[in-house]
Design a protein around this motif. Structure first.
Motif, PDB file in Angstrom:
ATOM      1  N   GLY A  63      37.051  36.093  40.711  1.00 40.92           N
ATOM      2  CA  GLY A  63      37.580  37.076  39.766  1.00 40.92           C
ATOM      3  C   GLY A  63      39.031  37.363  40.091  1.00 40.92           C
ATOM      4  O   GLY A  63      39.611  36.830  41.035  1.00 40.92           O
ATOM      5  N   GLU A  64      39.600  38.267  39.295  1.00 40.13           N
ATOM      6  CA  GLU A  64      41.011  38.614  39.453  1.00 40.13           C
ATOM      7  C   GLU A  64      41.356  39.059  40.861  1.00 40.13           C
ATOM      8  O   GLU A  64      42.338  38.610  41.447  1.00 40.13           O
ATOM      9  N   ALA A  65      40.528  39.970  41.362  1.00 43.17           N
ATOM     10  CA  ALA A  65      40.841  40.553  42.671  1.00 43.17           C
ATOM     11  C   ALA A  65      40.881  39.487  43.749  1.00 43.17           C
ATOM     12  O   ALA A  65      41.771  39.463  44.604  1.00 43.17           O
ATOM     13  N   GLU A  66      39.913  38.588  43.687  1.00 46.82           N
ATOM     14  CA  GLU A  66      39.866  37.540  44.700  1.00 46.82           C
ATOM     15  C   GLU A  66      41.068  36.614  44.604  1.00 46.82           C
ATOM     16  O   GLU A  66      41.677  36.251  45.606  1.00 46.82           O
ATOM     17  N   ILE A  67      41.395  36.249  43.382  1.00 45.21           N
ATOM     18  CA  ILE A  67      42.549  35.368  43.199  1.00 45.21           C
ATOM     19  C   ILE A  67      43.810  36.031  43.731  1.00 45.21           C
ATOM     20  O   ILE A  67      44.619  35.416  44.430  1.00 45.21           O
ATOM     21  N   GLN A  68      43.956  37.296  43.390  1.00 45.63           N
ATOM     22  CA  GLN A  68      45.140  38.012  43.863  1.00 45.63           C
ATOM     23  C   GLN A  68      45.205  38.021  45.381  1.00 45.63           C
ATOM     24  O   GLN A  68      46.273  37.869  45.975  1.00 45.63           O
ATOM     25  N   GLN A  69      44.050  38.185  45.980  1.00 47.63           N
ATOM     26  CA  GLN A  69      44.031  38.220  47.435  1.00 47.63           C
ATOM     27  C   GLN A  69      44.445  36.874  48.022  1.00 47.63           C
ATOM     28  O   GLN A  69      45.226  36.810  48.971  1.00 47.63           O
ATOM     29  N   ARG A  91      42.048  26.606  45.544  1.00 46.55           N
ATOM     30  CA  ARG A  91      41.952  25.307  44.894  1.00 46.55           C
ATOM     31  C   ARG A  91      40.517  24.974  44.533  1.00 46.55           C
ATOM     32  O   ARG A  91      40.231  24.488  43.444  1.00 46.55           O
ATOM     33  N   ARG A  92      39.623  25.267  45.469  1.00 54.53           N
ATOM     34  CA  ARG A  92      38.207  24.974  45.188  1.00 54.53           C
ATOM     35  C   ARG A  92      37.743  25.780  43.985  1.00 54.53           C
ATOM     36  O   ARG A  92      37.046  25.276  43.111  1.00 54.53           O
ATOM     37  N   GLY A  93      38.142  27.046  43.984  1.00 56.05           N
ATOM     38  CA  GLY A  93      37.736  27.899  42.862  1.00 56.05           C
ATOM     39  C   GLY A  93      38.278  27.393  41.543  1.00 56.05           C
ATOM     40  O   GLY A  93      37.621  27.482  40.493  1.00 56.05           O
ATOM     41  N   LEU A  94      39.462  26.818  41.583  1.00 60.36           N
ATOM     42  CA  LEU A  94      40.100  26.373  40.345  1.00 60.36           C
ATOM     43  C   LEU A  94      39.414  25.156  39.732  1.00 60.36           C
ATOM     44  O   LEU A  94      39.798  24.700  38.667  1.00 60.36           O
ATOM     45  N   GLN A  95      38.412  24.642  40.398  1.00 57.25           N
ATOM     46  CA  GLN A  95      37.651  23.563  39.768  1.00 57.25           C
ATOM     47  C   GLN A  95      36.775  24.103  38.645  1.00 57.25           C
ATOM     48  O   GLN A  95      36.283  23.357  37.816  1.00 57.25           O
ATOM     49  N   ARG A  96      36.560  25.406  38.632  1.00 51.63           N
ATOM     50  CA  ARG A  96      35.732  26.022  37.594  1.00 51.63           C
ATOM     51  C   ARG A  96      36.619  26.522  36.462  1.00 51.63           C
ATOM     52  O   ARG A  96      37.604  27.224  36.698  1.00 51.63           O
ATOM     53  N   PRO A  97      36.240  26.202  35.237  1.00 45.94           N
ATOM     54  CA  PRO A  97      37.054  26.652  34.090  1.00 45.94           C
ATOM     55  C   PRO A  97      37.200  28.177  34.029  1.00 45.94           C
ATOM     56  O   PRO A  97      38.244  28.689  33.626  1.00 45.94           O
ATOM     57  N   GLU A  98      36.150  28.884  34.442  1.00 44.95           N
ATOM     58  CA  GLU A  98      36.225  30.343  34.389  1.00 44.95           C
ATOM     59  C   GLU A  98      37.327  30.849  35.305  1.00 44.95           C
ATOM     60  O   GLU A  98      38.113  31.728  34.939  1.00 44.95           O
ATOM     61  N   GLN A 101      40.761  30.158  33.861  1.00 42.67           N
ATOM     62  CA  GLN A 101      41.139  31.113  32.813  1.00 42.67           C
ATOM     63  C   GLN A 101      41.648  32.408  33.420  1.00 42.67           C
ATOM     64  O   GLN A 101      42.684  32.934  33.031  1.00 42.67           O
ATOM     65  N   THR A 102      40.878  32.912  34.388  1.00 45.77           N
ATOM     66  CA  THR A 102      41.277  34.161  35.045  1.00 45.77           C
ATOM     67  C   THR A 102      42.634  33.992  35.709  1.00 45.77           C
ATOM     68  O   THR A 102      43.495  34.866  35.627  1.00 45.77           O
ATOM     69  N   PHE A 103      42.804  32.855  36.330  1.00 52.22           N
ATOM     70  CA  PHE A 103      44.064  32.608  37.049  1.00 52.22           C
ATOM     71  C   PHE A 103      45.266  32.657  36.129  1.00 52.22           C
ATOM     72  O   PHE A 103      46.268  33.315  36.411  1.00 52.22           O
ATOM     73  N   ILE A 104      45.177  31.931  35.018  1.00 54.03           N
ATOM     74  CA  ILE A 104      46.369  31.864  34.174  1.00 54.03           C
ATOM     75  C   ILE A 104      46.651  33.190  33.481  1.00 54.03           C
ATOM     76  O   ILE A 104      47.786  33.478  33.098  1.00 54.03           O
ATOM     77  N   ARG A 105      45.618  34.013  33.362  1.00 53.03           N
ATOM     78  CA  ARG A 105      45.849  35.293  32.687  1.00 53.03           C
ATOM     79  C   ARG A 105      46.421  36.330  33.635  1.00 53.03           C
ATOM     80  O   ARG A 105      46.953  37.355  33.185  1.00 53.03           O
ATOM     81  N   LEU A 106      46.336  36.040  34.919  1.00 61.88           N
ATOM     82  CA  LEU A 106      46.823  36.992  35.904  1.00 61.88           C
ATOM     83  C   LEU A 106      48.343  36.947  35.940  1.00 61.88           C
ATOM     84  O   LEU A 106      48.947  35.881  36.100  1.00 61.88           O
TER      85      LEU A 106
END
Lengths: 493, 253
Positions: A63-69, A91-98, A101-106
């Motif tokens: 989620g957003e919080a994790e990515i930010q961290q 990077r591992r997380g970014l293999q998932r489309p979800e 999406q969260t990443f680019i919106r952050l």
């Protein structure tokens, strides 16, 4: 000598039968895409089912919080390992489309990633590049287009020296290129063609293979003939490509495959083939063909047909150019070893990949059509009988074989004499039994030439129940006239 | 498909062409209803004839691309340190070291220690930042070269060049390898005193604002005492390397 790059294919966990089934499905999907002219598409680049099977653990959705961290840690962590680790997790997380999406919106996420990409922390750079690579793979345009701010840097890094990093940048660029014309409209003014032209001088095989891949995607684009190929032809890329295709100890199969396909996309677009001919394309490709035939005899190496196919295409199309006539005096184009090589490759294809036979026979047609010398070679090297063996493979192949035989026969009595006697007549009687109109039509043409130039041919034909063979086609619209004409000739001379 | 045994020998033999048999055509050959004429055939890009080969090509690409992008297994070696003077980075894989070296030590400006991604950018930097002749010429003619390889445009000022990069080449406005020089005058070997007088953070030292690094506090400079963390001029470097450690001021005396 062909040097094989380190094997890319990892051992897979599914069974052989499952693999075969999966491959058939993939083939069917590709065939469909090709018919819809959608072959250059992101979705088809990676085999997703295969990937999922390979991933030991499925990537998590962040989620957003994790990515930010992760980003914060990567940027400002105190321990080098900690910062790297954060990016690896991201990077591992970014293999998932979800997660993508969260990443680019952050807000600021891409900016941070680009900052890490351009930092002077080498290992962070690499990991940031891998994150970007994941994003570039996405099927969702919004995600891929979020990578656009990085392109000027990716191109800048192509002039660097770190081969792993450059390889990654190239595969990322390759993915971006495939995405859309809009993306390419940014990459072209940013100087992708000169950047590739500089990078192609790299001595690293992995870099060259990646570059060939990216370039092949660029050249396959719909707008390539008008917008891309002219500038590629105006650069030093073609010379370097031809150099990388020259036979010799340094020839690498993976690299050669990519650049042969690049050449094919350029040549079949017919922008300026004369230029390629002046740069020695015909000569290089001819020598490569000889080398390929040699390699095929020496080894069971998987993948040689992947190179044979584009080489056939390039040579065949180039031979139709007027400029080819001009350089026809060059030895390579008259060298009968080319014919020998082609037959060795046809035999190889018959065993390995019969569906590619038409491409080889197309080349044989283009070689023999206007060349008494090559037609004579077919006769003197005893290649007629092997050619006849191919008549049972498929209709397309049969038509091509018969066309080549017509190329020989139409040159007159001296040639027909050498076609006679022998298995030719019985083969022709066999093909007359086909139902395919094109096959039969071509057989009729060949028969006419034989009747005309070879005394005794008509007689022998009659004796072998040729008339009956002709009869079944008397009512077929496209064949009627020729059937009757042949019947007349056979009966009345 | 049996090939004649002599064929392989022919392939291995000398180049040469067959003496063509005489060609002798009868005009009756191409009379209606017969229409065969030999001709080389050309296929354009999207022709169906290419379907099979194209499908095989893409099957192959799928296999290749599925392997790309993951971090490959690196063979580990006993830990070693980067050999470049002042760098104390430690590695346990050769490929990591290769990337580190190329990123940080390969294209480094000996004047100001900035690292650049390519020789091309380094050369441009040295010319524009450290060459006094450049400054003189720039007053009269267009000297600022476009950064995109292959583009031969030159500009009067670095600002004009930036505008060109943005408008013509669609570069980002904050492209990190095109920072304008901020100092008042040229940075040259003779102006060592001036350089020394400037505190770290000013022109000549990688600063926080400098986009070469994202986090300047993690710059890799040697663990030298704070007093010596200054920019050395090119000429001074030579002095220091051949003499015993003295303070910079002593060297200049």
């Amino acid at each position: 000598m062909w040097s094989r790059q380190r094997g890319r294919l990892k051992p897979l966990c599914c069974g052989v039968e499952e693999l075969r089934c999966r491959r058939r499905e993939r083939e069917a999907a590709l065939r469909k895409a090709r018919r819809e002219q959608q072959l250059v598409s992101k979705r088809l680049l990676r085999d997703e089912a295969l990937e999922e099977a390979e991933e030991g653990c499925v990537a998590m959705i962040f989620g957003e919080a994790e990515i930010q961290q992760f980003l914060r840690l990567a940027q400002r962590g105190t321990e080098e390992k900690e910062r790297e680790g954060a990016l690896v997790s991201l990077r591992r997380g970014l293999q998932r489309p979800e997660t993508q999406q969260t990443f680019i919106r952050l807000e600021g996420s891409i900016r941070t990633l680009v900052g890490l990409l351009t930092s002077n922390q080498a290992l962070l750079q690499l990991e940031a590049a891998r994150c970007l690579h994941e994003l570039s793979h996405s099927e969702q345009s919004a995600v891929v287009e979020a990578c656009l701010p990085a392109t000027s840097y990716l191109l800048t890094y192509l002039s660097g020296h770190s081969s792993d990093f450059i390889e990654l940048c190239l595969y990322t660029l390759g993915n971006l290129i495939v995405e859309s014309e809009a993306v390419r409209r940014q990459l072209l003014p940013q100087g992708i063609v000169p950047a590739l032209a500089a990078c192609i001088q790299s001595p690293h095989l992995t870099v060259l293979e990646a570059l060939g891949y990216a370039l092949s995607q660029l050249l396959q684009a719909k707008e390539a003939p008008e917008k891309i190929i002219p500038s590629v032809l105006g650069s030093t890329l073609p010379q370097h490509m031809l150099q990388l295709l020259q036979p010799g100890p340094k020839l690498n199969l993976g690299v050669a495959v990519e650049f042969a396909w690049c050449l094919h996309y350029i040549i079949c677009s017919q922008v300026n083939n004369a230029l390629l001919i002046t740069q020695g394309a015909l000569s290089t490709l001819g020598l490569l063909l000889l080398d390929l035939a040699g390699a095929v005899q020496r080894t069971e190496d998987a993948g040689l047909e992947l190179l044979a196919c584009p080489v056939f295409r390039c040579l065949s199309n180039l031979l139709t150019e007027a400029a080819a006539e001009a350089v026809g005096g060059q030895l390579q184009l008259r060298d009968e070893r080319v014919v020998a090589a082609l037959f060795i490759l046809l035999q190889f294809l018959l065993q390995k990949q019969p569906s590619l036979l038409p491409e080889g026979l197309w080349l044989l047609n283009n070689l023999t059509a206007n060349s008494p010398s090559f037609c004579t070679s077919l006769l003197s090297l005893d290649l007629i009988e092997p050619l006849l063996h191919l008549l049972s493979v498929s209709n397309v192949v049969s038509v091509l074989v018969l066309t080549v035989l017509c190329n020989v026969a139409e040159k007159g009595p001296a040639y027909c004499q050498r076609l006679w006697p022998g298995p030719l007549l019985s083969s022709l009687l066999d093909t007359l039994a086909f139902s395919d109109t094109e096959v039969v039509g071509q057989s009729l043409e060949l028969l006419q030439l034989l009747f005309l130039y070879q005394p005794g041919a008509a007689q022998a034909f009659l004796q072998q129940s040729g008339l009956q063979a002709l009869q079944r086609h008397e009512e077929v619209a496209q064949l009627q006239d020729r059937v009757h004409a042949l019947q007349q000739t056979a009966l009345h001379g | 498909m049996q090939l004649p045994p002599a064929l392989h020998a022919r392939l291995a033999g000398a180049p040469g062409s067959a003496e063509p048999l005489p060609v002798e055509r009868d005009p009756a050959a191409r009379t209606a209803p017969f229409r065969f004429a030999p001709r080389p055939v050309r296929f354009p890009r999207e022709h169906d004839f290419f379907e099979e080969g194209d499908v095989q090509r893409h099957l192959y690409l799928q296999d290749v691309l599925t392997q790309v992008g993951g971090a490959p297994e690196r063979p580990r070696v006993p830990e070693f340190t980067c050999q470049v003077a002042g760098c104390c980075q430690v590695f346990d894989a050769l490929e990591d070291y290769e990337h580190h070296y190329h990123t940080l030590h390969r294209n480094v400006c000996s004047f100001c220690k900035r690292a650049f991604p390519s020789g091309h950018l380094l050369d441009t930097h040295i010319l524009e930042w450290h060459d006094s002749l450049f400054q003189i010429l720039a007053e009269r003619q267009d000297m600022y070269q476009c950064l995109v390889e292959g583009c031969t445009e030159k500009f009067r000022t670095s600002r004009d060049r930036k505008e060109h990069l943005v408008m013509r080449h669609l570069y980002p406005v904050d492209f990190r390898f095109d920072k304008p020089r901020k100092s008042r005058g040229p940075v040259m070997p003779g102006a060592a005193e001036q350089v020394l007088a400037e505190a770290p953070g000013d022109d000549g030292v990688p600063s926080e604002v400098d986009a070469m690094e994202v986090c300047s506090e993690h710059v890799e400079p040697p663990p030298a005492p704070a007093g010596e963390r200054r920019a050395y001029s090119h000429r001074e470097m030579e002095l220091v390397s051949f003499s015993c450690p003295r303070t910079v001021a002593q060297n200049l005396a």
